[in-house]
Design a protein around this motif. Structure first.
Motif, PDB file in Angstrom:
ATOM      1  N   CYS A   6       0.872  -1.275  -0.040  1.00  0.00           N
ATOM      2  CA  CYS A   6       0.154  -0.028   0.026  1.00  0.00           C
ATOM      3  C   CYS A   6       1.017   1.266  -0.021  1.00  0.00           C
ATOM      4  O   CYS A   6       1.592   1.408   0.928  1.00  0.00           O
ATOM      5  CB  CYS A   6      -0.827  -0.014   1.297  1.00  0.00           C
ATOM      6  N   PRO A   7       0.797   2.001  -0.994  1.00  0.00           N
ATOM      7  CA  PRO A   7      -0.083   1.847  -2.047  1.00  0.00           C
ATOM      8  C   PRO A   7       0.452   1.237  -3.275  1.00  0.00           C
ATOM      9  O   PRO A   7       1.814   0.844  -3.058  1.00  0.00           O
ATOM     10  CB  PRO A   7      -0.424   3.317  -2.533  1.00  0.00           C
ATOM     11  N   CYS A  35      -5.436  -0.078   3.069  1.00  0.00           N
ATOM     12  CA  CYS A  35      -4.146   0.482   3.277  1.00  0.00           C
ATOM     13  C   CYS A  35      -4.297   1.399   4.411  1.00  0.00           C
ATOM     14  O   CYS A  35      -5.409   2.446   4.312  1.00  0.00           O
ATOM     15  CB  CYS A  35      -4.028   1.442   1.776  1.00  0.00           C
ATOM     16  N   ASN A  53      -4.159   5.129   3.200  1.00  0.00           N
ATOM     17  CA  ASN A  53      -5.122   5.762   2.433  1.00  0.00           C
ATOM     18  C   ASN A  53      -5.481   7.119   2.760  1.00  0.00           C
ATOM     19  O   ASN A  53      -6.231   7.357   3.688  1.00  0.00           O
ATOM     20  CB  ASN A  53      -6.275   4.872   2.520  1.00  0.00           C
ATOM     21  N   TYR A 111      -4.581   3.040  -3.944  1.00  0.00           N
ATOM     22  CA  TYR A 111      -5.218   2.653  -2.501  1.00  0.00           C
ATOM     23  C   TYR A 111      -6.155   2.088  -2.623  1.00  0.00           C
ATOM     24  O   TYR A 111      -7.135   2.079  -3.354  1.00  0.00           O
ATOM     25  CB  TYR A 111      -5.215   3.903  -1.706  1.00  0.00           C
TER      26      TYR A 111
END
Length: 220
Positions: A159-160, A194, A197, A190
């Motif tokens: 992530c990401p 995540c 995020n 994302y």
């Protein structure tokens, strides 16, 4: 003096025009067309490039006459896909041989003969021709000395998820990479899992003042 100056100016503009055209970027064709341009360097009697999709074989290119070969159940792909792959069957010294992985493909190509082979070599080293974003990660130009390839690379599976694009300078004589220019990230994705995020962080920040406001009201 004027008679001499005018032709000189014209020559300068013509030179600049040719220089500009020489550096005009061109998008790579499909992966299949890139593989079509392979020029093997070893002494090979004949060879065939086969595309296998959902178990069905299609001969993409045949060179040097058709020979009987055994269909393969695995192969290589420059743009990974679970449902398709390529392989090469070639005859050399009276024996049939098969290329079913990227290292074997690199050996089969040998010396880099054209820009397509340069792209294949870079793909084997981890770069990719991004067919969805050819303007930034799937094009090239060349001059007398070098190939200049704009290609992508998967730089994070965490992530990401992200891809970065590079400009690779490849010497035509030696096939060596003389320069790698990092042009930055062009895809950053994302998902809900995540922790970093940005959307989740924004939502959390919006919720904090509401909680604070409720606590203030209770105190009153």
């Amino acid at each position: 003096m004027k008679k001499f100056t005018t032709p000189l100016i014209l020559l300068i503009f013509l030179f600049l025009g040719f220089s500009g055209n020489a550096q005009e970027k061109k998008n790579f064709a499909s992966i299949q067309n890139i593989l079509y341009e392979i020029v093997p360097n070893d002494k090979i009697d004949s060879w065939v490039l086969v595309y296998n999709s959902y178990g069905k074989n299609q001969e993409v290119k045949t060179s040097g006459g058709k020979k009987e070969y055994t269909p393969q159940f695995s192969g290589f792909n420059l743009f990974p896909s679970e449902d398709s792959f390529y392989y090469i069957a070639y005859a050399a010294g009276g024996k049939m041989n098969y290329v079913t992985d990227l290292e074997g493909l690199k050996k089969f190509i040998g010396k880099i003969d054209n820009v397509e082979e340069a792209a294949i070599a870079m793909t084997i080293d981890g770069y990719l021709i991004d067919e969805e974003f050819k303007d930034i990660a799937g094009n090239y130009y060349e001059d007398r000395s070098n190939y200049y390839l704009d290609m992508g690379k998967l730089t994070s599976k965490e992530c990401p998820y992200q891809k970065t694009h590079y400009t690779l300078t490849i010497n035509k004589s030696t096939g060596a990479v003389s320069q790698v220019k990092d042009n930055g990230t062009y895809i950053e994705l994302y998902n809900k899992k995540c922790a970093n995020n940005p959307r989740l962080l924004k939502i959390e920040k919006k919720e904090e003042p509401k909680d604070g406001a409720k606590k203030t009201t209770k105190k009153k």
